[in-house]
Design a protein around this motif. Sequence first.
Motif, PDB file in Angstrom:
ATOM      1  N   VAL A 197       0.850  -1.193   0.000  1.00  0.00           N
ATOM      2  CA  VAL A 197       0.000   0.000   0.000  1.00  0.00           C
ATOM      3  C   VAL A 197       0.884   1.240   0.000  1.00  0.00           C
ATOM      4  CG1 VAL A 197      -1.976   1.155   1.082  1.00  0.00           C
ATOM      5  CG2 VAL A 197      -1.561  -1.269   1.559  1.00  0.00           C
ATOM      6  N   HIS A 198       0.579   2.196  -0.847  1.00  0.00           N
ATOM      7  CA  HIS A 198       1.213   3.508  -0.693  1.00  0.00           C
ATOM      8  C   HIS A 198       0.230   4.592  -1.118  1.00  0.00           C
ATOM      9  CE1 HIS A 198       2.271   3.576  -5.049  1.00  0.00           C
ATOM     10  NE2 HIS A 198       2.539   4.858  -4.884  1.00  0.00           N
ATOM     11  N   ASN A 199       0.514   5.810  -0.705  1.00  0.00           N
ATOM     12  CA  ASN A 199      -0.393   6.929  -0.960  1.00  0.00           C
ATOM     13  C   ASN A 199       0.211   7.879  -1.988  1.00  0.00           C
ATOM     14  OD1 ASN A 199       1.594   7.643   1.095  1.00  0.00           O
ATOM     15  ND2 ASN A 199       0.537   9.595   1.260  1.00  0.00           N
ATOM     16  N   HIS A 200      -0.662   8.601  -2.664  1.00  0.00           N
ATOM     17  CA  HIS A 200      -0.267   9.682  -3.566  1.00  0.00           C
ATOM     18  C   HIS A 200      -0.795  10.989  -2.978  1.00  0.00           C
ATOM     19  CE1 HIS A 200       0.383   7.267  -7.577  1.00  0.00           C
ATOM     20  NE2 HIS A 200       1.292   7.017  -6.649  1.00  0.00           N
ATOM     21  N   PRO A 201       0.061  11.803  -2.354  1.00  0.00           N
ATOM     22  CA  PRO A 201      -0.401  13.071  -1.776  1.00  0.00           C
ATOM     23  C   PRO A 201      -1.056  14.007  -2.780  1.00  0.00           C
ATOM     24  CG  PRO A 201       1.753  12.497  -0.908  1.00  0.00           C
ATOM     25  CD  PRO A 201       1.471  11.526  -2.011  1.00  0.00           C
ATOM     26  N   PRO A 205      -4.868   8.567  -7.485  1.00  0.00           N
ATOM     27  CA  PRO A 205      -4.303   7.258  -7.170  1.00  0.00           C
ATOM     28  C   PRO A 205      -3.810   6.445  -8.375  1.00  0.00           C
ATOM     29  CG  PRO A 205      -6.684   7.108  -7.190  1.00  0.00           C
ATOM     30  CD  PRO A 205      -6.343   8.557  -7.488  1.00  0.00           C
ATOM     31  N   THR A 206      -3.815   7.042  -9.554  1.00  0.00           N
ATOM     32  CA  THR A 206      -3.394   6.301 -10.746  1.00  0.00           C
ATOM     33  C   THR A 206      -1.954   5.813 -10.612  1.00  0.00           C
ATOM     34  OG1 THR A 206      -4.837   7.692 -12.109  1.00  0.00           O
ATOM     35  CG2 THR A 206      -3.134   6.424 -13.252  1.00  0.00           C
ATOM     36  N   PRO A 207      -1.689   4.505 -10.847  1.00  0.00           N
ATOM     37  CA  PRO A 207      -0.316   3.995 -10.722  1.00  0.00           C
ATOM     38  C   PRO A 207       0.610   4.619 -11.765  1.00  0.00           C
ATOM     39  CG  PRO A 207      -1.917   2.198 -10.812  1.00  0.00           C
ATOM     40  CD  PRO A 207      -2.655   3.445 -11.175  1.00  0.00           C
ATOM     41  N   ILE A 234      -3.087   1.783  -4.145  1.00  0.00           N
ATOM     42  CA  ILE A 234      -2.624   3.173  -4.099  1.00  0.00           C
ATOM     43  C   ILE A 234      -3.776   4.034  -3.596  1.00  0.00           C
ATOM     44  CG2 ILE A 234      -1.648   5.097  -5.395  1.00  0.00           C
ATOM     45  CD1 ILE A 234      -0.543   3.062  -7.372  1.00  0.00           C
ATOM     46  N   ILE A 235      -3.495   4.785  -2.545  1.00  0.00           N
ATOM     47  CA  ILE A 235      -4.520   5.575  -1.868  1.00  0.00           C
ATOM     48  C   ILE A 235      -4.390   7.048  -2.254  1.00  0.00           C
ATOM     49  CG2 ILE A 235      -5.411   6.314   0.373  1.00  0.00           C
ATOM     50  CD1 ILE A 235      -5.828   3.366  -0.106  1.00  0.00           C
ATOM     51  N   GLY A 236      -5.503   7.647  -2.668  1.00  0.00           N
ATOM     52  CA  GLY A 236      -5.570   9.084  -2.917  1.00  0.00           C
ATOM     53  C   GLY A 236      -6.618   9.699  -2.011  1.00  0.00           C
ATOM     54  N   LYS A 237      -6.711  11.008  -2.000  1.00  0.00           N
ATOM     55  CA  LYS A 237      -7.678  11.677  -1.131  1.00  0.00           C
ATOM     56  C   LYS A 237      -9.114  11.360  -1.519  1.00  0.00           C
ATOM     57  CE  LYS A 237      -4.653  15.563   0.012  1.00  0.00           C
ATOM     58  NZ  LYS A 237      -4.435  17.028  -0.089  1.00  0.00           N
ATOM     59  N   LYS A 238      -9.348  11.127  -2.804  1.00  0.00           N
ATOM     60  CA  LYS A 238     -10.716  10.925  -3.268  1.00  0.00           C
ATOM     61  C   LYS A 238     -11.019   9.482  -3.653  1.00  0.00           C
ATOM     62  CE  LYS A 238     -11.473  15.359  -2.935  1.00  0.00           C
ATOM     63  NZ  LYS A 238     -12.299  15.891  -1.823  1.00  0.00           N
ATOM     64  N   ALA A 241      -6.709   3.000  -6.073  1.00  0.00           N
ATOM     65  CA  ALA A 241      -6.520   2.155  -7.253  1.00  0.00           C
ATOM     66  C   ALA A 241      -5.945   0.832  -6.795  1.00  0.00           C
ATOM     67  CB  ALA A 241      -5.583   2.826  -8.256  1.00  0.00           C
ATOM     68  N   SER A 242      -6.478  -0.243  -7.338  1.00  0.00           N
ATOM     69  CA  SER A 242      -5.984  -1.592  -7.061  1.00  0.00           C
ATOM     70  C   SER A 242      -5.262  -2.106  -8.290  1.00  0.00           C
ATOM     71  CB  SER A 242      -7.160  -2.512  -6.716  1.00  0.00           C
ATOM     72  OG  SER A 242      -6.792  -3.872  -6.891  1.00  0.00           O
ATOM     73  N   MET A 243      -3.981  -2.422  -8.134  1.00  0.00           N
ATOM     74  CA  MET A 243      -3.241  -2.931  -9.288  1.00  0.00           C
ATOM     75  C   MET A 243      -3.787  -4.278  -9.746  1.00  0.00           C
ATOM     76  SD  MET A 243       0.706  -1.855  -9.154  1.00  0.00           S
ATOM     77  CE  MET A 243       1.217  -0.174  -8.875  1.00  0.00           C
ATOM     78  N   LYS A 244      -4.255  -5.083  -8.791  1.00  0.00           N
ATOM     79  CA  LYS A 244      -4.865  -6.356  -9.178  1.00  0.00           C
ATOM     80  C   LYS A 244      -6.149  -6.098  -9.955  1.00  0.00           C
ATOM     81  CE  LYS A 244      -6.356 -10.821  -7.382  1.00  0.00           C
ATOM     82  NZ  LYS A 244      -6.497 -11.682  -6.181  1.00  0.00           N
ATOM     83  N   GLY A 245      -6.950  -5.146  -9.470  1.00  0.00           N
ATOM     84  CA  GLY A 245      -8.177  -4.812 -10.165  1.00  0.00           C
ATOM     85  C   GLY A 245      -7.930  -4.253 -11.547  1.00  0.00           C
ATOM     86  N   LEU A 246      -6.793  -3.573 -11.728  1.00  0.00           N
ATOM     87  CA  LEU A 246      -6.425  -3.023 -13.030  1.00  0.00           C
ATOM     88  C   LEU A 246      -5.671  -4.009 -13.904  1.00  0.00           C
ATOM     89  CD1 LEU A 246      -5.268   0.530 -11.808  1.00  0.00           C
ATOM     90  CD2 LEU A 246      -7.368  -0.011 -13.069  1.00  0.00           C
ATOM     91  N   LEU A 247      -5.534  -5.246 -13.392  1.00  0.00           N
ATOM     92  CA  LEU A 247      -4.837  -6.329 -14.099  1.00  0.00           C
ATOM     93  C   LEU A 247      -3.374  -6.005 -14.365  1.00  0.00           C
ATOM     94  CD1 LEU A 247      -7.633  -7.274 -16.700  1.00  0.00           C
ATOM     95  CD2 LEU A 247      -7.248  -8.228 -14.416  1.00  0.00           C
TER      96      LEU A 247
END
Length: 249
Positions: A197-201, A205-207, A234-238, A241-247
Amino acid sequence: MASNDHDERGFFGEQPMLPVKRDTVREKPHYLGHRDRLRERFSAAGDALADYELLELLLFRLIPRSDTKPVAKALLARFGTLAEILGAPVNLLQEVKGIGPAVALDLKIIAASAKRMARGEISGREVLSSWNQVLDYCRAAMAFEAREQFRILFLDKKNVLIADEVQQTGTVDHTPVYPREVIKRALELSATALILVHNHPSGDPTPSRADIDMTKTIVDVAKPLGISVHDHIIIGKKGYASMKGLLLI
């Protein structure tokens, strides 16, 4: 000893009491009726109240002897939502009129308590069957951090949480991640699965390409050792994104 004269909460316990004139009639502050009505609404509606109303209820306790409505409005005007207020750093909270060091610290204590509650929802449970709680916890823990953090959830063979650790903290747009250290720590904990898990300040959250490449490296190093990477969130304020979900893994 430091003076309490500037305690914005209105607690002046060290101040000498002035003699009270018996013929003086004290009027109740106008905001007391509002507080009683809002408490009644909360008793009836619970968390259906709006952000500004919940914030006022919190401020009633933190600033008991002042009208808190202007303070609540100023906080929301500055930060946007209750979650962003609780996630804001102490120094920025204190830039809002009516918020001094004492109340800023109290708000951070409330934020820490909320994070602890969210973490309790996933502790000792099979994590993959509590996925919404995992996301809630990650958002509470990281969404409003000013710098990037790289967090790892270490799981056992039953996918129960063993440990939750922040491995690296970086800058506003980069966190150094060392796959070798990730796997080393997993082996130390006898973990058989990981959730990265990591955040994008920035809020988005797009990888990035670097996120994708780093994740694939960790997956490739972990697999021969019998360690699975369930996802990289990847966590964003709004949102997230799940990399697994995005394949992507």
